[in-house]
Scaffold this motif. Structure first.
Motif, PDB file in Angstrom:
ATOM      1  N   SER B  24      59.439  11.114  47.839  1.00  0.00           N
ATOM      2  CA  SER B  24      59.936   9.789  48.184  1.00  0.00           C
ATOM      3  C   SER B  24      60.726   9.876  49.479  1.00  0.00           C
ATOM      4  N   TYR B  25      60.698   8.800  50.242  1.00  0.00           N
ATOM      5  CA  TYR B  25      61.420   8.780  51.501  1.00  0.00           C
ATOM      6  C   TYR B  25      62.062   7.410  51.677  1.00  0.00           C
ATOM      7  N   LYS B  26      62.795   7.232  52.790  1.00  0.00           N
ATOM      8  CA  LYS B  26      63.652   6.048  52.851  1.00  0.00           C
ATOM      9  C   LYS B  26      63.296   5.045  53.938  1.00  0.00           C
ATOM     10  N   THR B  27      62.730   5.497  55.044  1.00  0.00           N
ATOM     11  CA  THR B  27      62.473   4.547  56.128  1.00  0.00           C
ATOM     12  C   THR B  27      61.017   4.597  56.559  1.00  0.00           C
ATOM     13  N   SER B  28      60.653   3.757  57.505  1.00  0.00           N
ATOM     14  CA  SER B  28      59.284   3.708  57.995  1.00  0.00           C
ATOM     15  C   SER B  28      58.882   5.023  58.646  1.00  0.00           C
ATOM     16  N   ILE B  29      57.625   5.363  58.488  1.00  0.00           N
ATOM     17  CA  ILE B  29      57.128   6.638  59.005  1.00  0.00           C
ATOM     18  C   ILE B  29      55.866   6.437  59.833  1.00  0.00           C
ATOM     19  N   ASN B  30      55.605   7.392  60.721  1.00  0.00           N
ATOM     20  CA  ASN B  30      54.311   7.445  61.403  1.00  0.00           C
ATOM     21  C   ASN B  30      53.268   8.084  60.496  1.00  0.00           C
ATOM     22  N   ASN B  31      53.693   9.166  59.869  1.00  0.00           N
ATOM     23  CA  ASN B  31      52.819   9.867  58.947  1.00  0.00           C
ATOM     24  C   ASN B  31      53.656  10.731  58.017  1.00  0.00           C
ATOM     25  N   LEU B  32      53.025  11.236  57.000  1.00  0.00           N
ATOM     26  CA  LEU B  32      53.686  12.136  56.063  1.00  0.00           C
ATOM     27  C   LEU B  32      52.810  13.371  55.936  1.00  0.00           C
ATOM     28  N   VAL B  63      45.936  13.701  48.506  1.00  0.00           N
ATOM     29  CA  VAL B  63      47.227  13.112  48.858  1.00  0.00           C
ATOM     30  C   VAL B  63      47.103  11.595  48.821  1.00  0.00           C
ATOM     31  N   THR B  64      48.086  10.956  48.253  1.00  0.00           N
ATOM     32  CA  THR B  64      48.159   9.502  48.296  1.00  0.00           C
ATOM     33  C   THR B  64      49.457   9.088  48.982  1.00  0.00           C
ATOM     34  N   LEU B  65      49.426   7.908  49.541  1.00  0.00           N
ATOM     35  CA  LEU B  65      50.607   7.366  50.211  1.00  0.00           C
ATOM     36  C   LEU B  65      50.742   5.896  49.845  1.00  0.00           C
ATOM     37  N   ASP B  66      51.917   5.541  49.381  1.00  0.00           N
ATOM     38  CA  ASP B  66      52.234   4.147  49.068  1.00  0.00           C
ATOM     39  C   ASP B  66      53.436   3.750  49.925  1.00  0.00           C
ATOM     40  N   THR B  67      53.154   3.099  51.033  1.00  0.00           N
ATOM     41  CA  THR B  67      54.247   2.761  51.951  1.00  0.00           C
ATOM     42  C   THR B  67      55.151   1.674  51.382  1.00  0.00           C
ATOM     43  N   SER B  68      54.638   0.866  50.476  1.00  0.00           N
ATOM     44  CA  SER B  68      55.488  -0.170  49.870  1.00  0.00           C
ATOM     45  C   SER B  68      56.537   0.460  48.971  1.00  0.00           C
ATOM     46  N   LYS B  69      56.188   1.558  48.337  1.00  0.00           N
ATOM     47  CA  LYS B  69      57.130   2.270  47.477  1.00  0.00           C
ATOM     48  C   LYS B  69      57.779   3.441  48.204  1.00  0.00           C
ATOM     49  N   LYS B  70      57.359   3.674  49.431  1.00  0.00           N
ATOM     50  CA  LYS B  70      57.861   4.802  50.209  1.00  0.00           C
ATOM     51  C   LYS B  70      57.742   6.092  49.403  1.00  0.00           C
ATOM     52  N   SER B  71      56.524   6.346  48.987  1.00  0.00           N
ATOM     53  CA  SER B  71      56.301   7.553  48.203  1.00  0.00           C
ATOM     54  C   SER B  71      54.912   8.113  48.473  1.00  0.00           C
ATOM     55  N   SER B  72      54.791   9.394  48.214  1.00  0.00           N
ATOM     56  CA  SER B  72      53.517  10.096  48.383  1.00  0.00           C
ATOM     57  C   SER B  72      53.377  11.073  47.230  1.00  0.00           C
ATOM     58  N   SER B  73      52.137  11.381  46.911  1.00  0.00           N
ATOM     59  CA  SER B  73      51.913  12.415  45.908  1.00  0.00           C
ATOM     60  C   SER B  73      50.886  13.411  46.422  1.00  0.00           C
ATOM     61  N   LEU B  74      51.060  14.637  46.024  1.00  0.00           N
ATOM     62  CA  LEU B  74      50.120  15.710  46.328  1.00  0.00           C
ATOM     63  C   LEU B  74      49.570  16.231  45.011  1.00  0.00           C
ATOM     64  N   PRO B  94      59.368   7.518  63.486  1.00  0.00           N
ATOM     65  CA  PRO B  94      59.353   7.082  64.888  1.00  0.00           C
ATOM     66  C   PRO B  94      60.636   7.464  65.616  1.00  0.00           C
ATOM     67  N   GLY B  95      60.472   8.156  66.729  1.00  0.00           N
ATOM     68  CA  GLY B  95      61.630   8.510  67.545  1.00  0.00           C
ATOM     69  C   GLY B  95      62.390   9.730  67.077  1.00  0.00           C
ATOM     70  N   GLU B  96      61.954  10.372  66.027  1.00  0.00           N
ATOM     71  CA  GLU B  96      62.657  11.544  65.512  1.00  0.00           C
ATOM     72  C   GLU B  96      61.676  12.685  65.282  1.00  0.00           C
ATOM     73  N   LYS B  97      62.251  13.863  65.001  1.00  0.00           N
ATOM     74  CA  LYS B  97      61.402  14.996  64.693  1.00  0.00           C
ATOM     75  C   LYS B  97      60.992  14.952  63.227  1.00  0.00           C
ATOM     76  N   LEU B  98      60.119  15.863  62.850  1.00  0.00           N
ATOM     77  CA  LEU B  98      59.753  16.003  61.442  1.00  0.00           C
ATOM     78  C   LEU B  98      60.986  16.296  60.594  1.00  0.00           C
ATOM     79  N   VAL B  99      61.095  15.608  59.485  1.00  0.00           N
ATOM     80  CA  VAL B  99      62.194  15.835  58.556  1.00  0.00           C
ATOM     81  C   VAL B  99      61.596  16.332  57.254  1.00  0.00           C
ATOM     82  N   PHE B 100      62.045  17.501  56.836  1.00  0.00           N
ATOM     83  CA  PHE B 100      61.484  18.149  55.652  1.00  0.00           C
ATOM     84  C   PHE B 100      62.282  17.816  54.409  1.00  0.00           C
ATOM     85  N   GLY B 101      61.560  17.695  53.293  1.00  0.00           N
ATOM     86  CA  GLY B 101      62.214  17.524  52.012  1.00  0.00           C
ATOM     87  C   GLY B 101      62.776  18.836  51.503  1.00  0.00           C
TER      88      GLY B 101
END
Lengths: 112, 110
Positions: B24-32, B63-74, B94-101
């Motif tokens: 799960s993540y918190k803000t808009s992303i370019n990709n995961l 891999v799935t991505l649900d941007t409405s829920k801000k979540s992904s599964s592997l 956007p505008g930042e580096k990769l952020v790892f969980g």
């Protein structure tokens, strides 16, 4: 893709000394990064290595402690200066191409 | 800065079973992106899913991505002992580096 060679793979160092870690990429990458990873933890970005200019450091990391060089697009070094046991960690070099990041095998540093 | 959160933090399964990890993540992303790390070594890129994609496959990985829920599964199907590793999601913001969980430790028992 890119292959990243990092050395040394591990080292045990005395407190107060410095260690320089080298990172060589087999192809030109736009971005190079240095991370620190405590055992069992996530990666923490130390800095972005910029070619021919000063690195861009993240909050909590300073140039005096972690000087970084990047003389060209395929090579970078990270120095861990005046080491203390708290610096014991895995240090990882990463190179970015487009949106994918490639990692070296890491340097496992133990400070005694 | 934002950080993805993997769930569960540790998973132990038998060889042949499927393993599902969530991020799960918190803000808009370019990709995961998902990465694998074997025993304190370097990370290996597994798969990237863009913000306008909903599902992606690569071999035994889904891999799935649900941007409405801000979540992904592997999902790793038909797991093998060699899949034992730590898995990290990373968000390209956007505008930042990769952020790892924080990572998730998967153990596949033979």
């Amino acid at each position: 893709s890119a292959v990243i060679s990092q050395k040394p793979s591990r080292d045990i160092c005395q407190r107060g000394t410095s260690l320089t870690i080298q990172c060589q990429v087999d192809s030109q990458v736009t971005m190079m990064f240095w991370y620190r990873q405590q055992p069992g933890q996530s990666l923490t970005l130390i800095a972005t290595a910029n070619q021919g200019s000063e690195a861009t450091y993240e909050s909590g990391f300073v140039i005096d402690k972690f000087p970084i060089s990047r003389p060209n697009l395929t090579f970078s070094t990270l120095t861990v200066s005046n080491m203390s046991p708290e610096d014991s960690s895995i240090y990882l070099c990463s190179g970015g191409m487009n949106t994918e990041a490639f990692f070296g095998q890491g340097t496992r540093l133990t400070v005694v | 800065s934002q950080q993805g959160e993997e769930d569960p933090q540790a998973l132990s399964i038998q060889e042949g079973e499927n393993a599902t990890m969530n991020c799960s993540y918190k803000t808009s992303i370019n990709n995961l992106q998902w990465y694998r790390q074997n025993s304190g070594r370097g990370l290996v890129h597994l798969i990237l899913i863009r913000s306008n994609e909903r599902e992606k496959h690569s071999g035994r990985l889904r891999v799935t991505l649900d941007t409405s829920k801000k979540s992904s599964s592997l999902l790793i199907t038909a797991s093998r002992a060699a899949d034992t590793a730590s898995y990290f999601c990373a968000t390209d913001i956007p505008g930042e580096k990769l952020v790892f969980g924080k990572g998730m430790k998967l153990t596949v028992n033979p």
